[in-house]
Design an enzyme around this catalytic site. Structure first.
Site, PDB file in Angstrom:
ATOM      1  CE  LYS A 123       8.261   1.983  10.565  1.00 52.94           C
ATOM      2  NZ  LYS A 123       7.567   2.385  11.761  1.00 52.94           N
ATOM      3  CE  LYS A 177       5.308   4.555   6.870  1.00 51.45           C
ATOM      4  NZ  LYS A 177       5.073   6.048   7.372  1.00 51.45           N
ATOM      5  CD  GLU A 224      -2.750  -1.056   2.178  1.00 51.77           C
ATOM      6  OE1 GLU A 224      -2.778  -0.117   3.459  1.00 51.77           O
ATOM      7  OE2 GLU A 224      -3.728  -2.037   2.485  1.00 51.77           O
ATOM      8  CD  GLU A 276      -0.820   8.285   8.052  1.00 55.12           C
ATOM      9  OE1 GLU A 276      -1.504   7.585   8.519  1.00 55.12           O
ATOM     10  OE2 GLU A 276       0.115   8.948   8.340  1.00 55.12           O
ATOM     11  NE  ARG A 284      -2.576   3.550  12.661  1.00 58.38           N
ATOM     12  CZ  ARG A 284      -1.736   2.492  12.834  1.00 58.38           C
ATOM     13  NH1 ARG A 284      -0.895   2.500  13.097  1.00 58.38           N
ATOM     14  NH2 ARG A 284      -2.705   1.245  12.751  1.00 58.38           N
ATOM     15  NE  ARG A 302       7.236  -0.829  16.287  1.00 62.89           N
ATOM     16  CZ  ARG A 302       6.866   0.245  15.925  1.00 62.89           C
ATOM     17  NH1 ARG A 302       6.498   0.043  14.740  1.00 62.89           N
ATOM     18  NH2 ARG A 302       6.435   1.206  16.553  1.00 62.89           N
TER      19      ARG A 302
END
Ligand code: ATP
Length: 588
Positions: A423, A252, A250, A302, A257, A417
């Site tokens: 990322k 970023k 996707e 976002e 957020r 996480r």
């Protein structure tokens, strides 16, 4: 419960630095609690009266607390201040004053946990005129009936100086021990906590519903879910390894957020840190009412400031202005936001977090109607490094930060996480130290607020002496004042032409083409590779400016052939790139 139980526990906690001992001290206190007061203990332990997401803070300043101490113990302010200087802690001052008073008045009402909590809660939530005095009175009311040790801790709570060192994990373990017999149920409690971000509520639910009940806790509309977080990598190969050879990648976006909750017309908007930011995003709230279909839903996205004129995203610094600088209304008008939604966790009574990403994504694509503000995050499915690399570069070129790869099979892992999200950001390259002089080859008519000026952005080019042409390198929409926009339109209209000028090489269109005549000076963050711009074209891609902004108006002293040349641009790109070159990226 007698507050003495609490203050003695606090004292024992203060004296230990052993985590296991802390858990057992806490566990014995929890064992004495009931379903009606366990949340009070949990909040007070952390120096609060409600979960952080509620924004409810006790917040009494030192002066107010000193005044309350002076009234509660019948000593004047000077004496309180003198003792404070001597002891260095208002908690100890109150403790000392309470013990001298103790000798005088032998009979006082025993102080209960409920009374302390209720008064502190009222202090935290009182507002309006006269609130200050009422707060002091409420505080005096509990202080005057305090035992010395009670007074020590009661005073430290509103000052934020409790500092018992009890973290969320310790509370969860102690709850597990007290309610279910040993510490091994912590993960189950933690899962509930990840869904409701409120330790007090988790404690209460665990007591009321028992182990089976707590296993079934599901997100609640209006209460934020702790967000899933992404691992990072510097290698696209690793992304494929960790996701089993196939993933979704996707875009970023580098904005805020937002976790959005909707129940009918009621909207809540929470930040990454779970603060309630609903008031800061009235534009997003109304877009949600218009564009989001389900009656009840929790989703994430976002929000990023977006230039309607050039179709480009603004850097994070602009998006964040809404928080720091401008009034919300003004910012919403000047820098409209787009919301790129990327996950959905709850819908119409169903907890969706355990569904695999692919299924959640297809639900996500159905919860919205097309409109101006909300759309799903752009994404591709990738099975090889080249696809990932191409998508990454196309994102960076459009001013985005990079990509977030997502494991197609993974659930939404709240509060952790994990490799479910990875990322991969553009390497932080040194900012361009130099400006560029660029030739205006066309312009975009203003939309939105800029419609009144008739010009929203310009297309600019470098000069290529080899074939005497102008090759495009950026769209520039920022850096001009409102007067300059109108002026620029007037000047450019005088040299407008019906088609692209023959000396201009461009792969993108504009609303109005102009003769390549005027030069402006532009500053950018970085030079990146791009399939859209023709400067330094290598057959597949050229070079483009990231976050360009005008730093001059039309340069009277420069003609179009005095503009920055393609070779100079390549040189700047290499210089910036020499610091950190992603392997195989530099063909020049
Ligand atoms: P982290 O949130 O991982 O602690 P951070 O706050 O520094 O770190 P980043 O390193 O920028 O944030 O990366 C994660 C963030 O990227 C997310 O929290 C989210 O705000 C943002 N983001 C942008 N686009 C997406 C997307 N498509 N999917 C998920 N997150 C995205």
């Amino acid at each position: 419960m007698d507050f003495r139980e609490v203050s003695h526990t606090f004292q024992r906690l203060e004296r230990t630095s052993e985590r296991l001992e802390m858990i057992s001290i806490l566990s014995s206190l929890f064992r004495k609690a009931t379903k009606d007061n366990i949340h009070m203990i949990v909040y007070l332990l952390q120096g609060r009266v409600a979960a952080p997401y509620t924004g409810i803070e006790i917040g009494m300043g030192e002066k107010m607390v000193e005044e309350a101490i002076s009234r509660a113990f019948g000593v004047n302010r000077d004496e309180v201040e003198r003792l404070y200087k001597e002891l260095g802690d208002l908690g100890l001052v109150a403790e000392q004053l309470a013990s001298s008073k103790k000798q005088m008045t032998l009979f006082s009402e025993p102080l209960t946990l409920e009374r302390v909590y209720t008064n502190l809660y009222r202090i935290a939530t009182l507002g309006g005129e006269g609130a200050q005095d009422t707060k002091i009175r409420l505080f005096v009311d509990i202080l005057k009936d305090s035992e010395p040790l009670d007074a020590r801790y009661i005073v430290r709570i509103p000052l934020g100086r409790l500092r018992l060192g009890v973290g969320d994990a310790t509370v969860l373990e102690a709850l597990s021990d007290a309610l279910f017999g040993d510490r091994s149920y912590r993960e189950i409690l933690e899962q509930a906590y990840n869904y409701v971000s409120d330790l007090g509520r988790v404690a209460k639910m665990a007591m009321e519903k028992g182990l089976e009940g707590i296993k079934n806790v599901s997100p609640i509309v209006g209460i934020p879910i702790r967000p899933a977080l992404a691992q990072r990598t510097e290698s696209l190969e690793e992304i494929l390894e960790k996701t089993g050879g196939e993933c979704s990648a996707e875009a970023k976006y580098d904005g805020f957020r937002l976790q959005i909750h909707k129940k009918g017309d009621d909207i809540w908007i929470f930040s990454r840190r779970l603060e309630n930011m609903t008031g800061m995003f009235p534009d997003i709230a109304s877009a949600v009412r218009e564009q989001i279909i389900p009656e009840e839903v929790i989703f994430e996205g976002e929000a990023i400031a977006y230039n309607e004129n050039t179709g480009e995203f603004y850097p994070f610094q602009i998006t964040i202005q809404r928080k720091r600088k401008y009034g919300v209304e003004k910012a919403a008008e000047e820098y409209p936001l787009k919301l790129f939604i990327f996950d959905v966790m709850y819908m119409d009574g169903k907890n969706l977090t355990s569904l695999p990403y692919q299924e959640r994504r297809s639900i996500l694509e159905k919860i919205y109607k097309k409109g101006d503000t909300i759309e799903p995050a752009e994404r591709i499915i990738a099975k090889d490094v080249k696809t990932l690399q191409d998508f990454f570069e196309s994102c960076v070129e459009r001013g985005l930060e990079g990509i977030i790869a997502k494991d197609l099979k993974s659930p939404y892992i709240a509060g952790a996480r994990k490799w479910a999200w990875i990322k991969y950001k553009r390497v932080m390259r040194s900012k361009l130290s130099d400006t560029l002089d660029l030739v205006i080859v066309g312009y975009y008519k203003g939309r939105g607020k800029r419609a009144q000026f008739g010009l929203g952005g310009i297309l600019v080019a470098v000069y290529d002496p080899k074939d005497d042409t102008f090759k495009t390198v950026a769209k520039v929409g920022s850096g001009f004042t409102e007067e300059q926009l109108s002026e620029l339109k007037r000047i450019l209209d005088e040299i407008s032409i019906p088609h692209k000028h023959p000396r201009v090489s461009s792969r993108i269109d504009v609303d109005v083409w102009v003769e390549p005549k005027y030069v402006i000076t532009v500053l950018a963050d970085e030079i990146t590779r791009s399939p859209n711009h023709t400067a330094a074209w290598d057959g597949e891609r050229g070079l483009a400016l990231r976050f360009p902004r005008a730093v001059s108006f039309i340069r009277e002293d420069k003609g179009p052939e005095d503009a920055t040349t393609v070779d100079e641009l390549i040189e700047m790109y290499k210089r910036q790139h020499r610091e950190k070159v992603t392997e195989g990226e530099d063909n020049y």
